[in-house]
Design a protein around this motif. Structure first.
Motif, PDB file in Angstrom:
ATOM      1  N   THR A   1     100.692  27.616 115.987  1.00 55.55           N
ATOM      2  CA  THR A   1      99.291  27.455 116.494  1.00 55.55           C
ATOM      3  C   THR A   1      98.389  26.288 116.069  1.00 55.55           C
ATOM      4  OG1 THR A   1      98.436  29.558 115.625  1.00 55.55           O
ATOM      5  CG2 THR A   1      99.591  29.749 117.723  1.00 55.55           C
TER       6      THR A   1
ATOM      7  N   GLY B   1      88.765  31.535 123.520  1.00 54.23           N
ATOM      8  CA  GLY B   1      89.956  31.774 124.057  1.00 54.23           C
ATOM      9  C   GLY B   1      90.975  32.347 123.219  1.00 54.23           C
ATOM     10  N   ARG B   2      91.077  31.734 121.957  1.00 59.43           N
ATOM     11  CA  ARG B   2      92.124  32.257 121.073  1.00 59.43           C
ATOM     12  C   ARG B   2      91.637  33.545 120.887  1.00 59.43           C
ATOM     13  NH1 ARG B   2      96.724  29.254 119.902  1.00 59.43           N
ATOM     14  NH2 ARG B   2      96.553  27.343 120.618  1.00 59.43           N
TER      15      ARG B   2
ATOM     16  N   SER C   1      89.955  35.970 121.997  1.00 58.88           N
ATOM     17  CA  SER C   1      90.238  36.899 123.165  1.00 58.88           C
ATOM     18  C   SER C   1      91.535  37.435 123.056  1.00 58.88           C
ATOM     19  CB  SER C   1      89.925  36.075 124.484  1.00 58.88           C
ATOM     20  OG  SER C   1      90.493  36.519 125.521  1.00 58.88           O
ATOM     21  N   VAL C   2      92.647  36.554 123.043  1.00 59.06           N
ATOM     22  CA  VAL C   2      93.828  36.978 122.904  1.00 59.06           C
ATOM     23  C   VAL C   2      94.191  37.848 121.643  1.00 59.06           C
ATOM     24  CG1 VAL C   2      96.377  36.444 122.847  1.00 59.06           C
ATOM     25  CG2 VAL C   2      94.754  35.184 124.373  1.00 59.06           C
ATOM     26  N   LYS C   3      93.806  37.435 120.446  1.00 64.42           N
ATOM     27  CA  LYS C   3      94.018  37.959 119.386  1.00 64.42           C
ATOM     28  C   LYS C   3      93.564  39.620 119.252  1.00 64.42           C
ATOM     29  CE  LYS C   3      94.507  34.079 116.362  1.00 64.42           C
ATOM     30  NZ  LYS C   3      95.947  34.270 115.984  1.00 64.42           N
TER      31      LYS C   3
ATOM     32  N   ARG D   1      84.830  26.625 123.077  1.00 65.72           N
ATOM     33  CA  ARG D   1      85.925  27.414 124.125  1.00 65.72           C
ATOM     34  C   ARG D   1      87.436  27.710 123.549  1.00 65.72           C
ATOM     35  NH1 ARG D   1      84.610  25.383 130.460  1.00 65.72           N
ATOM     36  NH2 ARG D   1      85.960  23.826 129.801  1.00 65.72           N
ATOM     37  N   ASP D   2      87.761  26.825 122.646  1.00 66.97           N
ATOM     38  CA  ASP D   2      89.092  27.100 121.798  1.00 66.97           C
ATOM     39  C   ASP D   2      89.042  28.313 121.163  1.00 66.97           C
ATOM     40  OD1 ASP D   2      89.658  24.430 122.924  1.00 66.97           O
ATOM     41  OD2 ASP D   2      90.170  23.332 121.187  1.00 66.97           O
TER      42      ASP D   2
ATOM     43  N   GLU E   1      93.677  27.968 126.956  1.00 70.58           N
ATOM     44  CA  GLU E   1      93.615  28.315 125.640  1.00 70.58           C
ATOM     45  C   GLU E   1      94.278  29.868 125.258  1.00 70.58           C
ATOM     46  OE1 GLU E   1      93.288  25.876 123.552  1.00 70.58           O
ATOM     47  OE2 GLU E   1      93.030  26.577 121.463  1.00 70.58           O
ATOM     48  N   GLN E   2      93.977  30.702 126.172  1.00 68.57           N
ATOM     49  CA  GLN E   2      94.473  32.016 126.164  1.00 68.57           C
ATOM     50  C   GLN E   2      95.913  32.033 126.310  1.00 68.57           C
ATOM     51  OE1 GLN E   2      91.620  33.540 129.092  1.00 68.57           O
ATOM     52  NE2 GLN E   2      90.744  34.885 127.735  1.00 68.57           N
TER      53      GLN E   2
ATOM     54  N   ALA F   1      98.123  29.334 125.762  1.00 71.36           N
ATOM     55  CA  ALA F   1      98.631  28.809 124.474  1.00 71.36           C
ATOM     56  C   ALA F   1      98.745  30.040 123.171  1.00 71.36           C
ATOM     57  CB  ALA F   1      97.830  27.806 123.859  1.00 71.36           C
ATOM     58  N   GLU F   2      97.611  30.819 123.163  1.00 72.12           N
ATOM     59  CA  GLU F   2      97.754  31.914 121.917  1.00 72.12           C
ATOM     60  C   GLU F   2      98.643  32.822 122.388  1.00 72.12           C
ATOM     61  OE1 GLU F   2      96.101  31.788 119.159  1.00 72.12           O
ATOM     62  OE2 GLU F   2      96.644  33.676 118.572  1.00 72.12           O
TER      63      GLU F   2
END
Ligand SMILES: Cc1cc2nc3c(=O)[nH]c(=O)nc-3n(C[C@H](O)[C@H](O)[C@H](O)COP(=O)(O)OP(=O)(O)OC[C@H]3O[C@@H](n4cnc5c(N)ncnc54)[C@H](O)[C@@H]3O)c2cc1C
Ligand SMILES: Cc1cc2nc3c(=O)[nH]c(=O)nc-3n(C[C@H](O)[C@H](O)[C@H](O)COP(=O)(O)OP(=O)(O)OC[C@H]3O[C@@H](n4cnc5c(N)ncnc54)[C@H](O)[C@@H]3O)c2cc1C
Lengths: 321, 280
Positions: free
Chosen positions: A181, A103-104, A106-108, A99-100, B151-152, B154-155
């Motif tokens: 991060t 989530g990360r 997805s933003v990138k 999940r980490d 987590e979103q 945080a990023e």
């Protein structure tokens, strides 16, 4: 038929490649002839095993030196995509680490994640199936952009399958500078001791809930589990109450189990419990309330008191030797 | 249950003067009462939300953790962050009654239909306003349980993070977290500022006292729109969701099983059943 390249996040558990990775590789192979395992670690250490389960190649970051791996893996994936890699879909397991990463990433990529997926199909574009209301309904979702589709896949959704493929070819996946991060570091790992078969692998699971009445009565569950060579499990109610460790929990926020036989004693059958065990081949429930929802999924339901039925059952099984 | 080690609390108490006050932002989702199961709206394929929303129980752990951390740091502030429709404050009042100091609420019609990424963008912008040392969230909400929002966030904020915390101790500009794993747990250290997502059971949430409930009524709730946060309506809500629900289907029901009333002999049926299944 192939939907294009599929990346599968590879994870390891107890030395070997995790079952969720095998499961996702099996599904990816059905959908694509270009399946790539992406790994936050030494690629050579998994190349043979993921190759045997259908990965044609491995993209690996190399040793991450104790950093919590999510940011590194997501950063490396995003950098590769910015550099021209074009996976159609990225399959990530619904695990602590997975999940980490999702989530990360997805933003990138500024792309959404479709979560809690139990099935993935090519219907002119990949469509993910997510169970809601404890599995009473299924929601099917697809992405509307042509960015890589990130899917978080629930464990035990697909059957793992060895293909007999050779070791996958390993190439390096560069981790870019992560700035702040990347600064969370694992300093120690503790393994909770457990005996007998593993909960999510056992052929038989015996679970207890609040209906047991008190902590000591979990012995009834352990006794029956030992007799049947089963793994003991639990509802969240008794995990939260501190009767048993979290690792025993079955359900939405615990383990997904699919044993041949699941015995639920003193468990009401809340939707969040059902999503974790509804896929069991056969379900036996013991509950004193004839209206308990657990009976809605039971193949054999006993309306009765666990304090009577379980000791009698154990005695009868012991008498058989 | 995780105990906040008394010796540690003592130690932290002694270091108090060295520690600066801690500002903790806690994400709290206000959700329909789970006891009232709700349904999907046929037209919008979203959960219907027409009743008063309550504090998600999953977030009560974050609120309690924040209160304890601020206490251990010898001072500071707990700021609640929530995104909810119709200027909903019912759940926020519960958390304020537990002891949180103030809240930032983002409520905007343009947010209807937001996916997790859209939600995270809004929450991250709201959190930024508070400039916290630490951001807390639950690992997953009780109603949407996407589990990706923390987590979103945080990023988006460029912060390190530790998810699935079963205990948190903060000291000297870092947090030490016991992080749940498949096999047990990991000890993780992370510099502040950072985000930590907490599991149920990280601490025992307190019940709001009568005094707390009364005090909560006058605590500040700063209500903002996405325009206030500088967010473009096109990147959130229906417009921003890069996914589309194509169908909602009934799952095939399991065939009804055999149900028997125990009159002292039911265990025998279990034995014969296990026999048929060749388990014994
Ligand atoms: C976000 C979220 C995630 C969750 N995740 C999970 C999860 O992963 N797993 C999970 O299990 N739950 C989960 N839950 C909790 C879930 O909603 C239920 O609260 C929980 O499963 C109830 O546990 P239980 O069945 O043991 O207890 P109860 O619901 O209290 O049921 C006890 C049952 O025992 C029966 N009983 C009582 N006495 C006896 C007796 N003497 N003999 C026989 N029967 C008896 C009663 O009739 C009752 O049906 C989650 C909840 C939320 C909000
Ligand atoms: C059945 C169903 C399925 C869905 N599937 C998807 C999907 O596959 N992908 C997707 O992107 N979206 C999905 N959504 C939408 C998603 O649930 C919403 O976008 C929601 O706003 C954010 O998600 P969550 O509650 O699931 O977050 P989670 O990631 O589960 O939330 C974790 C924590 O983040 C904080 N948090 C989350 N939302 C808020 C808030 N509004 N205010 C304050 N704190 C908050 C809380 O601490 C919360 O406990 C789905 C919704 C439903 C009802």
């Amino acid at each position: 038929m192939s939907v294009g390249t599929i990346w599968v996040l590879a994870e390891v558990a107890e030395g070997g490649v995790a079952s969720i990775t095998h499961e996702m590789l099996a599904k990816a192979r059905q959908l694509s002839d270009d399946v790539v395992a992406v790994f936050g670690g030494d690629g050579a250490s998994i190349a043979e095993e993921v190759g045997a389960h259908g990965a044609g190649s491995v993209l690996a970051t190399g040793d991450l030196g104790g950093a919590l791996p999510g940011p590194s893996i997501a950063g490396a994936m995003a950098a590769a995509i910015a550099g021209g890699a074009a996976p159609k879909a990225i399959m990530v397991g619904t695990t602590y680490g997975g999940r980490d990463v999702a989530g990360r990433l997805s933003v990138k990529l500024d792309a959404p994640v479709i979560t809690n997926i139990v099935d993935l199909a090519d219907e002119g574009g990949l469509v993910g199936t997510e169970p809601i209301f404890g599995g009473a309904s299924n929601v099917k979702t697809k992405f509307t952009s042509d960015k890589p589709g990130i899917f978080l896949i629930r464990p035990k959704s697909f059957e793992a399958e060895a293909t007999g493929g050779g070791a996958a070819a390993v190439s390096a996946l560069d981790v870019p500078d992560l700035g702040a991060t990347g600064t969370a570091v694992v300093t120690n790992s503790f393994v909770e001791a457990s005996e007998g078969p593993k909960l999510d692998e056992a052929a038989v699971v015996v679970s207890g809930g609040r209906g047991l009445g008190e902590s000591d009565k979990f012995e009834l569950i352990e006794g029956l589990a030992a007799k049947l060579g089963a793994a003991p499990g639990a509802s969240r109610a008794i995990v939260d109450a501190g009767w048993v460790p979290y690792s025993y929990q079955v359900g939405q926020t615990g383990k997904v189990v699919k044993p041949d036989v699941y015995i639920a004693a003193g468990i009401s059958g809340a939707t969040q419990h059902l999503v974790g065990m509804k896929g069991s081949k056969t379900i036996i429930a013991i509950n004193k309330d004839a209206e308990a929802p657990i009976f809605g999924v039971a193949d054999l339901g006993i309306v009765g008191d666990v304090h009577k039925v379980l000791p009698q059952l154990l005695e009868a099984l012991n008498a058989r030797g | 249950m995780v105990e906040f080690h008394t010796s540690l609390a003592w130690e932290i108490g002694h270091k108090r003067r060295k520690l600066t006050a801690m500002k903790v932002a806690v994400c709290v989702k206000q959700i329909p009462d789970p006891a009232d199961p709700g349904a999907l709206d046929e037209a919008t394929k979203c959960l219907k939300r027409d009743t008063k929303l309550i504090l998600d129980e999953s977030d009560s752990y974050g609120v309690e953790m924040a209160l304890q951390l601020v206490d251990a740091a010898g001072g500071g502030e707990v700021v609640l962050i929530s995104m909810a429709p119709n200027s909903e404050v019912n759940g926020l009042r519960t958390a304020l009654a537990m002891g949180a100091d103030q809240a930032i609420l983002v409520s905007d019609d343009a947010l209807a239909g937001s996916d997790a990424l859209g939600t995270a963008k809004v929450l991250a912008a709201a959190i930024q306003r508070a400039e916290p040392d630490l951001v807390l969230a639950a690992t997953e909400s009780s109603d949407g349980y996407t589990g990706t929002v923390p987590e979103q966030i945080a990023e988006l904020m460029g912060l390190p993070s530790v998810t699935f915390a079963k205990s948190i101790v903060a000291a000297d500009g870092t947090v030490n977290v016991q992080r749940q794993t498949e096999a047990g747990y990991d000890d993780v250290t992370c510099p502040l500022p950072c985000l930590v997502s907490v599991t149920a059971g990280v601490v025992e949430p307190r019940y709001p006292s009568f005094k707390g409930i009364m005090a909560a009524k006058s605590k500040p709730v700063d209500e903002v729109t996405i325009a206030d946060l500088g967010i473009d309506a096109g990147s959130v809500g229906w417009a921003g969701a890069g996914q589309e629900i194509v169908a909602v289907e009934e799952a095939p029901a399991r065939e009804a099983g055999e149900i028997i009333e125990d009159e002292g002999e039911a265990y025998q049926r279990i034995v014969s059943f296990l026999d048929e299944l060749k388990v014994i």
